[in-house]
Design a protein around this motif. Structure first.
Motif, PDB file in Angstrom:
ATOM      1  N   TRP A 353       0.819  -1.208   0.000  1.00 12.31           N
ATOM      2  CA  TRP A 353       0.000   0.000   0.000  1.00 12.31           C
ATOM      3  C   TRP A 353       0.855   1.262   0.000  1.00 12.31           C
ATOM      4  N   SER A 354       2.014   1.215   0.637  1.00 11.08           N
ATOM      5  CA  SER A 354       2.874   2.391   0.670  1.00 11.08           C
ATOM      6  C   SER A 354       3.326   2.796  -0.726  1.00 11.08           C
ATOM      7  N   ILE A 355       3.375   1.851  -1.634  1.00 10.08           N
ATOM      8  CA  ILE A 355       3.783   2.159  -3.006  1.00 10.08           C
ATOM      9  C   ILE A 355       2.582   2.487  -3.869  1.00 10.08           C
ATOM     10  N   MET A 356       1.490   1.758  -3.679  1.00  3.78           N
ATOM     11  CA  MET A 356       0.347   1.857  -4.574  1.00  3.78           C
ATOM     12  C   MET A 356      -0.558   3.046  -4.298  1.00  3.78           C
ATOM     13  N   LYS A 357      -0.541   3.580  -3.083  1.00  2.00           N
ATOM     14  CA  LYS A 357      -1.532   4.601  -2.746  1.00  2.00           C
ATOM     15  C   LYS A 357      -1.388   5.865  -3.585  1.00  2.00           C
ATOM     16  N   ASN A 358      -0.193   6.124  -4.091  1.00  2.00           N
ATOM     17  CA  ASN A 358       0.033   7.308  -4.922  1.00  2.00           C
ATOM     18  C   ASN A 358      -0.055   7.009  -6.412  1.00  2.00           C
ATOM     19  N   CYS A 359      -0.490   5.804  -6.773  1.00  2.93           N
ATOM     20  CA  CYS A 359      -0.476   5.393  -8.173  1.00  2.93           C
ATOM     21  C   CYS A 359      -1.851   5.362  -8.813  1.00  2.93           C
ATOM     22  N   ILE A 360      -2.908   5.548  -8.012  1.00  6.27           N
ATOM     23  CA  ILE A 360      -4.261   5.367  -8.528  1.00  6.27           C
ATOM     24  C   ILE A 360      -4.534   6.372  -9.641  1.00  6.27           C
ATOM     25  N   GLY A 361      -4.981   5.851 -10.783  1.00 10.20           N
ATOM     26  CA  GLY A 361      -5.330   6.694 -11.916  1.00 10.20           C
ATOM     27  C   GLY A 361      -4.160   7.115 -12.773  1.00 10.20           C
ATOM     28  N   LYS A 362      -2.933   6.780 -12.377  1.00 12.25           N
ATOM     29  CA  LYS A 362      -1.766   7.192 -13.145  1.00 12.25           C
ATOM     30  C   LYS A 362      -1.365   6.113 -14.130  1.00 12.25           C
ATOM     31  N   ASP A 363      -0.597   6.518 -15.142  1.00 14.87           N
ATOM     32  CA  ASP A 363      -0.051   5.569 -16.092  1.00 14.87           C
ATOM     33  C   ASP A 363       1.064   4.798 -15.407  1.00 14.87           C
ATOM     34  N   LEU A 364       0.973   3.476 -15.471  1.00 11.04           N
ATOM     35  CA  LEU A 364       1.921   2.654 -14.734  1.00 11.04           C
ATOM     36  C   LEU A 364       3.331   2.740 -15.291  1.00 11.04           C
ATOM     37  N   SER A 365       3.494   3.247 -16.520  1.00  7.99           N
ATOM     38  CA  SER A 365       4.827   3.358 -17.094  1.00  7.99           C
ATOM     39  C   SER A 365       5.651   4.426 -16.405  1.00  7.99           C
ATOM     40  N   LYS A 366       5.007   5.292 -15.618  1.00 10.63           N
ATOM     41  CA  LYS A 366       5.720   6.381 -14.960  1.00 10.63           C
ATOM     42  C   LYS A 366       5.961   6.106 -13.478  1.00 10.63           C
ATOM     43  N   ILE A 367       5.709   4.894 -13.035  1.00  8.08           N
ATOM     44  CA  ILE A 367       5.820   4.569 -11.621  1.00  8.08           C
ATOM     45  C   ILE A 367       6.983   3.595 -11.426  1.00  8.08           C
ATOM     46  N   PRO A 368       8.017   3.970 -10.682  1.00  7.68           N
ATOM     47  CA  PRO A 368       9.115   3.030 -10.419  1.00  7.68           C
ATOM     48  C   PRO A 368       8.665   1.952  -9.446  1.00  7.68           C
ATOM     49  N   MET A 369       8.965   0.724  -9.766  1.00  9.98           N
ATOM     50  CA  MET A 369       8.544  -0.398  -8.939  1.00  9.98           C
ATOM     51  C   MET A 369       9.750  -1.259  -8.578  1.00  9.98           C
ATOM     52  N   PRO A 370       9.811  -1.753  -7.338  1.00 11.36           N
ATOM     53  CA  PRO A 370      10.899  -2.673  -6.967  1.00 11.36           C
ATOM     54  C   PRO A 370      10.707  -4.027  -7.636  1.00 11.36           C
ATOM     55  N   VAL A 371      11.768  -4.824  -7.644  1.00 11.59           N
ATOM     56  CA  VAL A 371      11.699  -6.126  -8.315  1.00 11.59           C
ATOM     57  C   VAL A 371      10.798  -7.089  -7.562  1.00 11.59           C
ATOM     58  N   ASN A 372      10.362  -6.732  -6.332  1.00 11.61           N
ATOM     59  CA  ASN A 372       9.450  -7.606  -5.587  1.00 11.61           C
ATOM     60  C   ASN A 372       8.178  -7.889  -6.358  1.00 11.61           C
ATOM     61  N   PHE A 373       7.812  -6.988  -7.279  1.00  9.05           N
ATOM     62  CA  PHE A 373       6.604  -7.174  -8.079  1.00  9.05           C
ATOM     63  C   PHE A 373       6.897  -7.878  -9.406  1.00  9.05           C
ATOM     64  N   ASN A 374       8.171  -8.192  -9.661  1.00  7.35           N
ATOM     65  CA  ASN A 374       8.560  -8.755 -10.948  1.00  7.35           C
ATOM     66  C   ASN A 374       8.753 -10.262 -10.861  1.00  7.35           C
ATOM     67  N   GLU A 375       8.866 -10.870 -12.015  1.00 11.96           N
ATOM     68  CA  GLU A 375       9.408 -12.202 -12.153  1.00 11.96           C
ATOM     69  C   GLU A 375      10.666 -12.083 -13.011  1.00 11.96           C
ATOM     70  N   PRO A 376      11.635 -12.984 -12.861  1.00  8.54           N
ATOM     71  CA  PRO A 376      12.919 -12.822 -13.551  1.00  8.54           C
ATOM     72  C   PRO A 376      12.866 -13.155 -15.033  1.00  8.54           C
ATOM     73  N   LEU A 377      11.947 -12.527 -15.739  1.00  9.17           N
ATOM     74  CA  LEU A 377      11.846 -12.606 -17.192  1.00  9.17           C
ATOM     75  C   LEU A 377      11.491 -11.225 -17.707  1.00  9.17           C
ATOM     76  N   SER A 378      11.944 -10.898 -18.910  1.00  3.80           N
ATOM     77  CA  SER A 378      11.560  -9.629 -19.519  1.00  3.80           C
ATOM     78  C   SER A 378      10.272  -9.802 -20.307  1.00  3.80           C
ATOM     79  N   MET A 379       9.686  -8.673 -20.717  1.00  2.54           N
ATOM     80  CA  MET A 379       8.470  -8.735 -21.509  1.00  2.54           C
ATOM     81  C   MET A 379       8.707  -9.481 -22.820  1.00  2.54           C
ATOM     82  N   LEU A 380       9.899  -9.332 -23.397  1.00  4.70           N
ATOM     83  CA  LEU A 380      10.201 -10.027 -24.649  1.00  4.70           C
ATOM     84  C   LEU A 380      10.243 -11.535 -24.438  1.00  4.70           C
ATOM     85  N   GLN A 381      10.782 -11.962 -23.302  1.00  6.19           N
ATOM     86  CA  GLN A 381      10.786 -13.392 -22.997  1.00  6.19           C
ATOM     87  C   GLN A 381       9.379 -13.896 -22.717  1.00  6.19           C
TER      88      GLN A 381
END
Length: 764
Positions: A353-381
């Protein structure tokens, strides 16, 4: 009360007293084959059965094998070595020390003795153990007592109603009194009737209390019995689940090499290296294809062909004009051994919530996110992962009928979503100019290349791409775009240009892929075009994350004008429909329906040939529904089981586990070489976050520099925008270029060629 408790059925057989509880656990080394030698396994001895697992964690879901000890022969060999023989199979086991070996042998001998007693007792008592006469009499007595109490309650209820009505009449008469003499008699009558009503009420209360006491006493006994039955059912369900997983493992081994598989021990690649031959449930293969056979007579050979088709997740043999085609099968032994696991995912907590509360309604491409939300693959993979079921396109390329080919293409378009059912993490956003190649020419006859062609930071949950000779590339900024190309030696080519629109809505994230996927078959020239559906990740803030796919996929054959519309039904708590349901109709160029498609996007798809159609009765909103009479459905595609320990490896499929495997000779821009992604894969998440931030900062500076150069050139008149109203994008992808599609007229990035030639020369 104590008698009721003592009369509960025992989990063991009545009258049988075992010396001790034969339970023992520990690590042993088990002989597998001459290539692997002894492998460490976790053994569990319980209830006369010796089961073994690859790890302790596997006890919750996958049993590698079970050895019944009732008729087993135990032989002690050399130092720390002993042999078990059961059911015609021999198991060579080793302990870490002589003391440990002696403890295991003693436990096994005791368990064998107990199991032998159980078998003899079962033989003496017959196939079905009768219900003890004492328990039956007790149950009947309890039911009779409850029935008697219920009759008493009914009688009291009638008396209360009768005396209550009389009391009410007396009170009414008392109100109508006119003289004192008459009033004395009436008051006396009222008192008598009130006394009767009180007595009856007390009797009713006592009867209720008695009924409740009897019901509670028997309820406790029945609850305990019910609890015991539930435990037995749970144990049975776990056993059936283990059987199903072992059956799936056997299916996968048979699917990889159906011509040479004989059920004996052989070396396998990856996690199944020594386990497929240990699966002991071969008879299950005979029953598996029964639900996909058509209700027509056929010889045994054709039935066997149907088996092969079902096992491989494909179509019946009458949809494959060349049954003897085993391309790639004979080369199985020459294939490169690829990895079958990655390091387990660490368990790091994060305040979402500390990260997401300021993201509502915004374009997600402009929000820096830690790798905790990622999986170790790129979009191309992630795009390339859609080739998991490329064999569907191989079969489609061999189809003579364009309508049957359409069914397989539709199944392929659905299969790419099957990997997302547990995958709620986002892939890494590719850097501008990043590429990814997947060369599976030897194994599956295709090569794929993709490239980041235009860039923008986004939260991507799922993107589909199809590659057999796949080149993927992120093509430019604003919005992000990836170009992907796959060429297959088995008769087809696939390409796509995908952009992403994603928004965070507070409770969920919606990802809408924009752009079309193109597929062309070489022999027929059939050209198929379709797009993707919306992916939604729910419970972003509170609750367990889960993903849903919803919308329509319209597949068009621009050559023959055949069409297919697939409907992905959104999940609804109140719906009676099967979750993740997908339905569709295949029509020819004249609008006549020929096939009905049905299934789920996380499991399988089936097709049923239409033999007759008619207009039915009115549906919702007064519209008439078409009623289709079909033959029995045939299986088009079925999802492969996930690898062992997948829950600790980001729920990656077998293909996904190999996508980030290091390879020599790839381009310097390949996704495998990203340091932040590699650090996350090996579990160094803090270091990965630092590296990810560094790369993104560098990329933002580079993007600003390119935009400044483009704007300066535009002001000086050195160049013109490619499209009116759009910003000038100074970056041009290395391996893709913009072209206008001849069939659809759309402008997209398409493969210009040269990547594989540059790789051969190592000239980048």
């Amino acid at each position: 009360m104590n008698e009721l408790v003592r009369s509960l059925p025992s989990p063991t057989l009545p009258g049988l007293h075992l010396p001790c509880l034969d339970t023992h656990k520990g690590w042993l080394f088990k002989w597998t084959n001459y290539l692997k030698g002894y492998q460490r396994r976790w053994f569990v001895l319980s209830n006369g059965l010796l089961s073994y697992y690859r790890t302790q964690a596997e006890m919750a879901h996958t049993c590698r094998g079970t050895i019944p000890l009732a008729k087993a022969h135990i032989e002690v060999g050399d130092t720390c070595h002993f042999v078990l023989t059961s059911g015609g199979r021999t198991y060579h086991l080793k302990a870490t020390s002589e003391g440990e070996c002696q403890r295991w042998v003693s436990a096994l001998q005791q368990a064998k003795a107990n199991a032998t007693l159980l078998v003899h007792h079962s033989d003496d008592s017959g196939d079905e153990t009768p219900v003890p006469q004492e328990d039956r009499a007790l149950t009947q007595g309890a039911l009779q007592s409850l029935a008697t109490k219920l009759e008493d309650l009914s009688t009291c209820n009638e008396l209360i109603g009768k005396h209550g009505a009389a009391l009410q009449r007396s009170l009414s008469e008392l109100e109508d009194l006119r003289g004192p003499t008459e009033g004395t008699d009436k008051v006396k009558a009222v008192n008598e009737r009130a006394t009767l009503f009180r007595i009856t009420s007390n009797a009713m209360i006592n009867a209720c209390r008695g009924f409740l006491d009897v019901a509670e006493s028997h309820s406790r006994r029945w609850q305990k019995a019910l609890h015991y039955e539930r435990e037995q059912r749970h144990h049975l369900e776990e056993t059936i689940e283990q059987l199903a997983k072992q059956h799936n493992s056997l299916e996968r081994a048979w699917r990889e090499n159906p011509t040479s598989y004989t059920g004996v021990e052989r070396s396998q690649e990856g996690d199944a290296s020594d386990e497929n031959e240990e699966a002991e449930f071969f008879d299950a293969m005979e029953d598996a294809p029964s639900f996909i056979t058509v209700t027509t007579t056929g010889n045994i050979r054709k039935r066997s062909g149907s088996n092969q088709s079902m096992m491989s997740g494909g179509v019946p043999t009458d949809w494959t004009h060349n049954e003897s085609d085993t391309s790639g099968t004979n080369q199985m032994q020459l294939r490169r051994t690829r990895r079958s696991r990655i390091p387990d995912k660490p368990n790091y907590s994060l305040n979402l919530w500390s990260i997401m509360k300021n993201c509502i309604g915004k374009d997600l491409s402009k929000i820096p996110m830690p790798v905790n939300f990622n999986e170790p693959l790129s979009m191309l993979q992630r795009l390339t992962e859609d080739l998991e079921y490329s064999e569907l396109l191989d079969r489609a390329a061999r189809c003579d009928s364009s309508l049957e080919q359409m069914c397989l293409v539709a199944a392929f378009s659905v299969s790419s979503y099957s990997t997302t059912v547990h995958r709620t993490a986002k892939p890494f956003n590719p850097l501008l100019g990043e590429t990814y190649e997947l060369d599976r020419l030897e194994e599956y006859g295709y090569r794929s290349i993709s490239e980041q062609a235009r860039h923008k930071h986004i939260h991507l949950v799922h993107l589909m791409t199809f590659t057999d000779d796949t080149v993927q590339s992120q093509v430019s900024h604003h919005p992000p775009a990836a170009a992907h190309h796959v060429a297959s030696e088995r008769g087809w080519t696939l390409w796509q240009h995908i952009t992403i629109d994603s928004k965070f809505r507070g409770k969920y994230i919606s990802v809408v892929p924009l752009g079309n996927i193109h597929l062309q078959f070489h022999s027929s020239g059939n050209h198929y075009v379709w797009s993707k559906v919306t992916s939604t990740v729910h419970n972003i803030i509170v609750g367990k994350l889960w993903i849903d796919q919803s919308g329509d996929i319209d597949i068009a054959n621009t050559t023959t004008k055949d069409t297919c519309r697939l409907k992905f039904s959104p999940y609804s708590y109140f719906s009676r429909e099967v979750p993740r349901k997908v339905t569709g109709v295949v029509e020819d160029g004249e609008g006549t329906a020929h096939y009905i498609l049905s299934g789920t996007w996380d499991d399988k798809m089936e097709s049923a040939k239409i033999v007759e159609s008619s207009r039915g009765c009115g549906g919702s909103e007064g519209k008439q529904k078409t009623v289709y009479q079909t033959l029995q459905p045939k299986l088009l595609w079925k999802k492969y089981p996930l690898p062992d320990n997948a829950e600790n490896m980001h729920y990656f499929s077998a293909l996904a586990l190999t996508l980030n495997e290091p390879e020599e000779g790839v381009a310097p821009t390949d996704s495998r070489l990203r340091p932040d992604q590699r650090l996350m894969e090996v579990g160094l998440w803090d270091e990965a976050n630092i590296e990810k931030q560094r790369l993104e900062d560098h990329q933002r500076m580079e993007r600003k520099r390119r935009e400044a150069q483009a704007n300066q050139a535009l002001e000086e008149g050195d160049c013109l925008p490619l499209f009116s109203g759009q910003d000038v994008e100074s970056y041009q992808p290395m391996w893709f270029e913009k072209r206008t599609d001849e069939n659809t007229g759309e402008v997209s990035y398409m493969y210009r060629g040269g990547y594989w030639e540059a790789k051969d020369r190592q000239d980048w």
